[in-house]
Design a protein around this motif. Structure first.
Motif: not given
Length: 60
Positions: A29-30, A36-37, A42-46, A50-52
């Motif tokens: 899944v991509f 967007f930041v 690092e927050h959006p990626s983390a 976690k959701a993934f």
């Protein structure tokens, strides 16, 4: 409207490592945020990782 897609030629095959990863489970899944930041870089990626993982996704 014009649509562009990166489609490899029909004869293309991935290398051994990508082929092994792709063959070892469900399709990857991509998810991307573009530029967007929010809350630090690092927050959006983390949050996405976690959701993934909570949804049962697999890590590369």
């Amino acid at each position: 409207m014009r649509l562009l897609a990166a489609v490899p030629p029909p004869s293309w095959e991935p290398g051994a490592r990508p082929a092994e990863f792709l063959g070892a489970g469900p399709p990857p899944v991509f998810a991307g945020f573009g530029s967007f930041v929010a809350g630090g870089p690092e927050h959006p990626s983390a949050l996405l990782v976690k959701a993934f993982r909570t949804a049962g996704g697999r890590d590369p």
